[in-house]
Scaffold this active site. Structure first.
Site, mmCIF file in Angstrom:
data_model
loop_
_atom_site.group_PDB
_atom_site.id
_atom_site.type_symbol
_atom_site.label_atom_id
_atom_site.label_comp_id
_atom_site.label_asym_id
_atom_site.label_seq_id
_atom_site.Cartn_x
_atom_site.Cartn_y
_atom_site.Cartn_z
ATOM 1 N N SER A 158 0.824 -1.216 0.000
ATOM 2 C CA SER A 158 0.000 0.000 0.000
ATOM 3 C C SER A 158 0.857 1.264 0.000
ATOM 4 O O SER A 158 0.502 2.245 -0.660
ATOM 5 C CB SER A 158 -0.971 -0.015 1.175
ATOM 6 O OG SER A 158 -0.256 -0.060 2.377
ATOM 7 N N ILE A 159 1.990 1.261 0.687
ATOM 8 C CA ILE A 159 2.814 2.484 0.693
ATOM 9 C C ILE A 159 3.446 2.695 -0.682
ATOM 10 O O ILE A 159 3.422 3.807 -1.225
ATOM 11 C CB ILE A 159 3.894 2.439 1.801
ATOM 12 C CG1 ILE A 159 3.223 2.321 3.178
ATOM 13 C CG2 ILE A 159 4.771 3.683 1.750
ATOM 14 C CD1 ILE A 159 4.166 2.150 4.355
ATOM 15 N N THR A 237 12.365 4.762 3.017
ATOM 16 C CA THR A 237 11.448 4.990 4.146
ATOM 17 C C THR A 237 11.014 3.645 4.743
ATOM 18 O O THR A 237 10.045 3.595 5.492
ATOM 19 C CB THR A 237 10.181 5.759 3.704
ATOM 20 O OG1 THR A 237 9.594 5.062 2.603
ATOM 21 C CG2 THR A 237 10.477 7.193 3.320
ATOM 22 N N ARG A 239 13.194 0.240 5.939
ATOM 23 C CA ARG A 239 14.045 -0.077 7.088
ATOM 24 C C ARG A 239 15.503 0.128 6.681
ATOM 25 O O ARG A 239 15.911 -0.236 5.569
ATOM 26 C CB ARG A 239 13.841 -1.529 7.535
ATOM 27 C CG ARG A 239 12.549 -1.757 8.313
ATOM 28 C CD ARG A 239 12.531 -1.025 9.658
ATOM 29 N NE ARG A 239 11.336 -1.270 10.425
ATOM 30 C CZ ARG A 239 10.285 -0.439 10.504
ATOM 31 N NH1 ARG A 239 10.288 0.706 9.833
ATOM 32 N NH2 ARG A 239 9.235 -0.731 11.253
ATOM 33 N N ASP A 263 15.026 8.162 5.704
ATOM 34 C CA ASP A 263 14.258 8.384 6.934
ATOM 35 C C ASP A 263 14.571 7.299 7.960
ATOM 36 O O ASP A 263 14.176 7.411 9.113
ATOM 37 C CB ASP A 263 12.752 8.377 6.601
ATOM 38 C CG ASP A 263 11.878 8.739 7.792
ATOM 39 O OD1 ASP A 263 12.225 9.714 8.509
ATOM 40 O OD2 ASP A 263 10.851 8.070 8.023
ATOM 41 N N GLU A 268 19.661 2.658 13.955
ATOM 42 C CA GLU A 268 19.186 3.976 14.383
ATOM 43 C C GLU A 268 18.850 3.993 15.874
ATOM 44 O O GLU A 268 18.423 2.969 16.406
ATOM 45 C CB GLU A 268 17.967 4.392 13.544
ATOM 46 C CG GLU A 268 16.758 3.482 13.693
ATOM 47 C CD GLU A 268 15.608 3.886 12.773
ATOM 48 O OE1 GLU A 268 15.835 4.039 11.552
ATOM 49 O OE2 GLU A 268 14.481 4.045 13.290
ATOM 50 N N HIS A 286 13.381 9.203 11.080
ATOM 51 C CA HIS A 286 12.322 8.178 11.109
ATOM 52 C C HIS A 286 10.955 8.798 11.473
ATOM 53 O O HIS A 286 10.364 8.447 12.499
ATOM 54 C CB HIS A 286 12.678 7.044 12.077
ATOM 55 C CG HIS A 286 11.949 5.766 11.759
ATOM 56 N ND1 HIS A 286 12.434 4.530 12.049
ATOM 57 C CD2 HIS A 286 10.744 5.542 11.168
ATOM 58 C CE1 HIS A 286 11.582 3.598 11.679
ATOM 59 N NE2 HIS A 286 10.520 4.197 11.126
ATOM 60 N N ILE A 287 10.507 9.688 10.606
ATOM 61 C CA ILE A 287 9.235 10.372 10.881
ATOM 62 C C ILE A 287 8.181 10.062 9.817
ATOM 63 O O ILE A 287 7.236 10.827 9.633
ATOM 64 C CB ILE A 287 9.413 11.909 11.000
ATOM 65 C CG1 ILE A 287 10.129 12.492 9.759
ATOM 66 C CG2 ILE A 287 10.139 12.271 12.289
ATOM 67 C CD1 ILE A 287 10.086 13.995 9.677
ATOM 68 N N GLY A 288 8.354 8.934 9.115
ATOM 69 C CA GLY A 288 7.391 8.576 8.065
ATOM 70 C C GLY A 288 5.945 8.655 8.526
ATOM 71 O O GLY A 288 5.089 9.198 7.826
HETATM 72 C C1 DGY Z 1 6.382 1.513 11.150
HETATM 73 O O1 DGY Z 1 5.227 1.647 11.554
HETATM 74 O O2 DGY Z 1 6.857 0.415 10.893
HETATM 75 C C2 DGY Z 1 7.190 2.758 10.978
HETATM 76 O O3 DGY Z 1 8.487 2.524 10.687
HETATM 77 C C3 DGY Z 1 7.075 3.684 12.169
HETATM 78 O O4 DGY Z 1 5.805 4.225 12.110
#
Ligand code: DGY
Length: 320
Positions: A158-159, A237, A239, A263, A268, A286-288
């Site tokens: 979905s992303i 965005t 890992r 991100d 991290e 890491h603010i996705g």
């Molecule tokens: C996730 O949900 O896996 C993201 O990396 C943090 O919201």
């Protein structure tokens, strides 16, 4: 009736904590700092469920040592590589996550990184703030044009699909690799590549959207970077472990890659310090999923899962 006892490993948005306090005997963490393993285990004594963050290492040893009373672990994240699912299943502990609801926020950040990396936002911002900017000139901060380029998406869940949707507004041609080809109504003209390697050759921009699994960890290494067109831009965005940092850094230094937008980082928040020195790297912490709406929704989904679980109903987003 006695309320179920739940442990929350890290401070959550206020509105989410209020709901937990209303409906549960909630052991909240008043701090953004995670508990260490022993402290978290201690807090779990007599608890029925726990909500954990991506920084918590819920490995086999932790699960083994959890009190008998704990029957559900809810991840405040879509990713759940920090939880040993097999160990949880062995002990018949249910695990949930927060998929889908962070799709748009994360896709927005991927686009921010894509644009910012391509158009040298870090250098531009620095130039303006430092007072080094002497005025407009025809050759200043020439970046990579986004419009009309090919975007390669590794992992078309979905992303990935939400990023493709946004990129189409920039007239980008979408290429993707996914284990399974999407049906035409989701593919929307995107070009499917049966192998990740074939995708790389077509990716002026490469955006990573695959989970960290034994198959994807270390994927973007020197060999795979060499398959990208020269001056490609890499966005991550997903890992940090999907990227081999030393190889990405070398390619950013040599000019093989024009830029990267990151991100997420292996280890991290202790990222490879070389990244900090590279101005062709647009770095975010890491603010996705970090919009108010999304973080609230993630918390409420955890609460919905707890509600369902303790009422004996099916979980909304089970992992095991
Ligand atoms: C996730 O949900 O896996 C993201 O990396 C943090 O919201």
């Amino acid at each position: 009736m006695k309320k179920p006892v739940i442990v929350i490993s890290q401070q959550l948005p206020e509105i989410v904590e209020a709901r937990f306090m209303r409906d549960y005997d909630a052991r909240l963490n008043p701090s953004i700092k995670l508990y260490d393993k022993e402290k978290l285990l201690q807090l779990c004594k007599g608890a029925d469920g726990i909500a954990v963050s991506i920084g918590d290492k819920i490995d086999a040893d932790f699960i083994e040592r959890l009190p008998e009373s704990v029957h559900i672990i809810s991840a405040f994240s879509a990713g759940f590589e920090h939880i040993d699912i097999k160990a949880a299943s062995m002990r018949k502990i249910a695990v949930t996550n927060t998929p889908e609801i962070l799709t748009n926020a994360t896709a927005d950040i991927a686009m921010l990184l894509l644009l910012g990396a391509a158009r040298r936002a870090v250098e531009g911002d620095k130039m303006v703030r430092s007072g080094e900017w002497t005025g407009w000139n025809p050759t200043q901060l020439l970046g990579v044009q986004v419009t009309g380029k090919r975007l390669g998406i590794l992992g078309m869940g979905s992303i990935g699909q939400a990023v493709a949707k946004r990129a189409r507004a920039f007239d980008m041609t979408i290429h993707y690799h996914n284990r399974h080809r999407l049906p035409p109504e989701l593919e929307l003209g995107a070009v499917w590549h049966e192998t990740a390697e074939s995708l790389l050759y077509k990716s002026d921009f490469l955006s990573l959207h695959c989970p960290a699994t034994p198959e994807t960890v270390g994927f973007l290494d020197e060999k795979h970077i060499s398959m990208l067109p020269d001056r490609a831009v890499v966005i991550n965005t997903s890992r940090g472990t999907v990227v081999k940092d030393d190889d990405l850094i070398a390619a950013l230094k040599s000019g093989k890659l024009a830029a990267a937008g990151l991100d997420v980082y292996d280890g991290e928040p202790n990222l490879n310090p070389e990244y900090r020195k590279l101005l062709n790297c647009f770095l975010l912490p890491h603010i996705g999923s970090a919009s108010t709406e999304t973080r609230n929704a993630m918390g409420f989904l955890i609460a919905d899962n707890f509600d369902a679980f303790f009422a004996g109903n099916p979980l909304l987003t089970p992992v095991n």
